[in-house]
Design an enzyme around this catalytic site. Structure first.
Site, short mmCIF file in Angstrom:
data_model
loop_
_atom_site.label_atom_id
_atom_site.label_comp_id
_atom_site.label_asym_id
_atom_site.label_seq_id
_atom_site.Cartn_x
_atom_site.Cartn_y
_atom_site.Cartn_z
N GLU A 161 20.50 20.14 50.79
CA GLU A 161 19.41 19.81 49.88
C GLU A 161 18.86 18.42 50.19
O GLU A 161 19.61 17.49 50.47
CB GLU A 161 19.92 19.84 48.44
CG GLU A 161 18.88 19.46 47.40
CD GLU A 161 19.47 19.42 46.01
OE1 GLU A 161 19.56 20.49 45.38
OE2 GLU A 161 19.83 18.32 45.54
N LYS A 218 22.65 31.71 39.66
CA LYS A 218 22.46 31.65 38.20
C LYS A 218 22.42 33.08 37.66
O LYS A 218 21.39 33.60 37.23
CB LYS A 218 21.18 30.88 37.87
CG LYS A 218 21.26 29.42 38.29
CD LYS A 218 19.96 28.69 38.05
CE LYS A 218 20.04 27.25 38.54
NZ LYS A 218 18.77 26.51 38.38
N LYS A 249 24.59 19.99 48.16
CA LYS A 249 23.57 19.56 47.22
C LYS A 249 23.75 18.08 46.88
O LYS A 249 24.61 17.39 47.43
CB LYS A 249 23.61 20.43 45.97
CG LYS A 249 23.36 21.92 46.28
CD LYS A 249 23.10 22.72 45.03
CE LYS A 249 21.73 22.42 44.46
NZ LYS A 249 21.41 23.28 43.29
N ARG A 278 26.91 53.95 27.73
CA ARG A 278 26.60 52.55 27.46
C ARG A 278 26.63 51.70 28.72
O ARG A 278 25.77 50.84 28.92
CB ARG A 278 27.55 52.00 26.39
CG ARG A 278 27.32 50.55 26.00
CD ARG A 278 25.87 50.19 25.77
NE ARG A 278 25.18 51.09 24.86
CZ ARG A 278 23.86 51.17 24.76
NH1 ARG A 278 23.09 50.43 25.55
NH2 ARG A 278 23.31 52.00 23.90
N ASP A 320 13.88 20.21 47.51
CA ASP A 320 14.09 20.36 46.07
C ASP A 320 13.19 19.46 45.23
O ASP A 320 13.18 18.23 45.41
CB ASP A 320 15.56 20.07 45.73
CG ASP A 320 15.90 20.44 44.31
OD1 ASP A 320 15.60 21.58 43.90
OD2 ASP A 320 16.48 19.59 43.60
#
Length: 285
Positions: A202, A137, A169, A102, A224
């Protein structure tokens, strides 16, 4: 990215935790109905198409479960596969093969999906200088596997985590009191702590890019959520001062157009957060 030693340690932690989670105090199904000395063989069967990934990880899992398990590889990481292909055979104690099954499948199905999507994006960028990057992410607990899969698919890894690169950011800028303040405080902190890592900042507008460029020591500017025209302006403005990266909802329909604006990198969270597992199975022979 982190060192190979750190990366290998992450893989070891993933395997140990997955085994703890899945096997616990024993695979009682196999222990109860299969003799301990019974030996068998299984094949990794492809029931889909794309780029295979996780073969080398599977070998680590088999070795961790039982060092006597033997793997015969027919298709390596990064190669194209189609329905009906056999990636490898594994042979040895039947109980050991079943305990590893698995974890091997879960990892390889996920990694192959990510590698396939990354290869698709990388192919869209052919003929440009732009490379596709992953992001943070990722699925909690298995980031190393997902970033490994991006590399297998022909992409590049961004930072691994919060500790191996500074990425200033919008929220950092706003909380710190502006771009210059954020960059200055960051450089002071890194110098004080004797930390040698790169700084990315950013930008939300061309004016912010101008302010970033007025500060020294920035490795890359994250352009961005710019449109194509403003991205081209930003790239021209930045020139050779530092590297450039586009991000913000870029998909298969727009990635080529952003690359043609001249950016060095395009980052996409979709490489890891929006994929469907490749259909694979481990079948006894």
């Amino acid at each position: 990215m982190i060192s190979k030693e750190q990366f290998d340690n992450e893989l070891d932690l993933i395997i140990k935790n997955a085994i703890r989670e899945d096997i616990g105090d024993g695979d009682h199904t196999s222990l109860s109905c299969i003799p301990a000395d019974a030996e068998g063989k299984a094949r990794l069967l492809v029931k889909d198409e794309g780029i295979i990934a996780g073969v080398e990880f599977a070998k680590l899992v088999f070795k961790y479960i039982d060092a006597d398990l033997q793997v015969e590889t027919f298709i390596n990481d990064g190669e194209k596969v189609k329905y009906g292909d056999i990636v490898f055979h594994v042979s040895g104690k039947s109980q050991s093969i079943l305990m590893a099954e698995r974890l091997v499948l879960n990892a390889m199905q996920r990694m192959s999906a990510i590698a396939t999507k990354t290869a698709f994006f990388a192919d869209l960028l052919k003929g440009t200088k732009t490379k596709v990057l992953d992001t943070r992410k990722t699925t909690p607990g298995i980031r190393a596997l997902e970033k490994w899969a991006v590399k297998i698919g022909g992409g590049e890894n961004h930072r691994f985590a919060l500790y191996d690169m500074v990425m200033i950011k919008d929220n950092h800028i706003d909380f710190a009191g502006g771009i210059t303040a954020a960059i200055s405080k960051t450089k002071e902190y890194l110098a004080e702590k004797n930390i040698d890592i790169k700084i990315i900042v950013e930008a939300r507008s061309v004016d912010e890019i101008k302010e970033i460029l007025s500060n020294k020591g920035v490795y890359r500017i994250l352009i961005d959520n710019f449109n194509y025209e403003d991205t081209r302006k930003a790239v021209a403005l930045i020139g050779d001062a530092c590297l450039t990266e586009s991000s913000g909802g870029i998909n298969e329909d727009t990635i080529r157009k952003y690359a043609e604006c001249g950016v060095d990198f395009i980052s996409s969270g979709a490489l890891t957060h929006s994929v469907y597992n490749m259909d694979l199975s481990l079948k006894a022979l």
